[in-house]
Motif scaffolding. Structure first.
Motif, short mmCIF file in Angstrom:
data_model
loop_
_atom_site.label_atom_id
_atom_site.label_comp_id
_atom_site.label_asym_id
_atom_site.label_seq_id
_atom_site.Cartn_x
_atom_site.Cartn_y
_atom_site.Cartn_z
N THR A 230 33.00 33.94 30.83
CA THR A 230 32.82 32.46 31.55
C THR A 230 33.93 32.28 32.37
OG1 THR A 230 31.69 31.85 29.51
CG2 THR A 230 32.60 29.99 30.78
N VAL A 231 33.61 32.17 33.75
CA VAL A 231 34.84 32.15 34.69
C VAL A 231 35.04 30.90 35.36
CG1 VAL A 231 35.48 33.12 36.92
CG2 VAL A 231 33.52 34.21 35.47
N ASN A 232 36.51 30.37 34.55
CA ASN A 232 36.86 28.96 34.84
C ASN A 232 38.01 28.83 35.84
OD1 ASN A 232 34.94 27.93 33.10
ND2 ASN A 232 36.29 28.19 31.39
N ASN A 233 38.75 29.74 36.07
CA ASN A 233 39.75 29.70 37.20
C ASN A 233 39.47 30.52 38.62
OD1 ASN A 233 41.55 32.08 37.67
ND2 ASN A 233 41.49 31.96 35.46
N GLU A 234 40.08 29.71 39.72
CA GLU A 234 39.76 30.22 40.81
C GLU A 234 40.07 31.54 41.16
OE1 GLU A 234 41.18 27.24 39.90
OE2 GLU A 234 40.54 25.79 41.32
N THR A 235 41.28 32.13 40.77
CA THR A 235 41.57 33.41 41.20
C THR A 235 40.37 34.27 40.46
OG1 THR A 235 43.91 32.50 40.57
CG2 THR A 235 43.50 35.00 40.74
N ASP A 236 40.05 34.28 39.48
CA ASP A 236 38.93 35.17 38.97
C ASP A 236 37.64 34.88 39.67
OD1 ASP A 236 40.62 36.32 37.00
OD2 ASP A 236 40.24 34.46 35.50
N MET A 237 37.53 33.75 40.22
CA MET A 237 36.27 33.38 40.80
C MET A 237 36.34 34.50 42.16
SD MET A 237 35.55 29.50 40.31
CE MET A 237 35.20 28.66 38.60
N ILE A 238 37.39 34.13 42.74
CA ILE A 238 37.55 34.84 44.08
C ILE A 238 37.34 36.39 43.98
CG2 ILE A 238 39.35 35.31 46.01
CD1 ILE A 238 40.15 32.44 45.42
N LYS A 239 38.08 36.85 42.96
CA LYS A 239 38.18 38.21 42.55
C LYS A 239 36.68 38.68 42.27
CE LYS A 239 39.03 39.64 38.57
NZ LYS A 239 39.85 40.03 37.34
N LEU A 240 36.04 38.13 41.58
CA LEU A 240 34.68 38.53 41.48
C LEU A 240 33.59 38.43 42.26
CD1 LEU A 240 34.48 36.71 37.96
CD2 LEU A 240 34.19 39.38 38.06
N ILE A 241 33.86 37.46 43.21
CA ILE A 241 32.90 37.14 44.83
C ILE A 241 33.32 38.43 45.28
CG2 ILE A 241 32.47 35.98 46.44
CD1 ILE A 241 32.97 33.49 44.59
N ASN A 242 34.64 38.70 45.59
CA ASN A 242 35.02 39.79 46.50
C ASN A 242 34.60 41.27 45.64
OD1 ASN A 242 36.26 38.63 48.39
ND2 ASN A 242 38.34 38.38 47.31
N TRP A 243 34.13 41.33 44.55
CA TRP A 243 33.50 42.57 43.92
C TRP A 243 32.07 42.38 44.16
CZ3 TRP A 243 36.34 42.65 38.56
CH2 TRP A 243 37.82 43.19 38.69
#
Ligand code: G3P
Ligand code: CA
Length: 263
Positions: A230-243
């Motif tokens: 469950t992805v709640n912070n921006e850094t992780d969101m950006i990382k996953l989108i880039n993946w």
């Protein structure tokens, strides 16, 4: 396979409102679902349990203890008992900075109430919980979704996604309908067989803290969507989108909407 997902769009990053906008409103209440839609969620997530009198309700835990002013197991309480509970005041007490007067008195909702309110204008991401406790739950859900024309010949493909940790339940649903979009949840993504999952599901839903880019690539090679929780912070969101993740479950739809638009 994923290419058949149309309502959410292929190649489009989807934002799944985890228990509604549960970072800002009491989870699984109308307040949380409405806020999630206002913030631009692509899917509303509903965790489903069954009451003593076999009604499908949206609640995460198998007891009402954490989220309401009541006590007891969901399957030992009737719907009318459950509807008397306050599902919002606990949130106000726990998160005074996020508290709102109208959260008090929010109720636990039946699936019928949620779909009665939002109908066919919204996409639903439905998790079958603890299916070993509720033998008829999958069939009840299918009958309900068919009756509301959300699946089947009258449904819009992709409007409903069904997720579960329970492999047997997903296989059962696959046998009942090849049209359903099914996602296998896992908290143990390195210990699963993606080829096997691809034989009965359309996607995999891993705990995002336990995967890397290679996992997403491999799942995609097997034709599986990857929806992380469950992805709640921006850094992780950006990382996953880039993946190249296909979607995320988040308590903060507003954050994901901004990130998803920019990246
Ligand atoms: O369904 C995805 C994610 O919600 C799984 O964890 O415990 O929040 O239902 P949980
Ligand atoms: Ca869930």
């Amino acid at each position: 396979g994923p290419s058949s997902v149309t309502a959410a769009g292929v190649g489009k990053f989807v934002i799944i409102a985890h228990r509604g906008a549960s970072g800002q409103a009491p989870e699984h209440t109308m307040a949380a679902y409405q806020l999630a839609l206002d913030q631009g969620a692509d899917y509303l997530e509903l965790d489903i349990h069954m009451t003593k009198d076999k009604q499908l309700i949206a609640i995460h835990d198998d007891t009402v203890d954490r989220t309401t002013n009541g006590q007891g197991k969901v399957n030992s309480l009737t719907l009318s008992e459950i509807k008397q509970l306050d599902a919002g005041s606990r949130f106000n007490q726990n998160f005074p900075d996020k508290a709102k007067p109208y959260y008090r008195g929010q109720t636990i909702l039946t699936l019928e109430e949620v779909i009665g309110k939002f109908g066919g204008s919204v996409n639903y991401y439905i998790e079958l919980k603890k299916t070993q406790q509720y033998s008829e739950m999958a069939d009840k859900l299918l009958r309900f979704l068919n009756a509301h024309q959300l699946i089947g010949t009258l449904g819009v493909h992709g409007q409903v996604i069904i997720e579960s940790f329970h492999e047997d339940t997903l296989k059962y649903l696959r046998n009942k309908s090849s049209e359903l979009i099914l996602v296998q949840l896992t908290d143990n993504p390195w210990n699963i067989d993606l080829a096997k999952i691809a034989s009965y599901a359309d996607g995999v839903g891993p705990n995002y803290t336990k995967i890397n880019q290679k996992f997403i690539e491999t799942a995609h090679q097997h034709g599986l969507l990857v929806h992380c929780w469950t992805v709640n912070n921006e850094t992780d969101m950006i990382k996953l989108i880039n993946w190249n993740v296909d979607g995320i479950f988040t308590n903060y739809v507003d954050r994901a909407r901004i990130i998803g638009t920019v990246f």
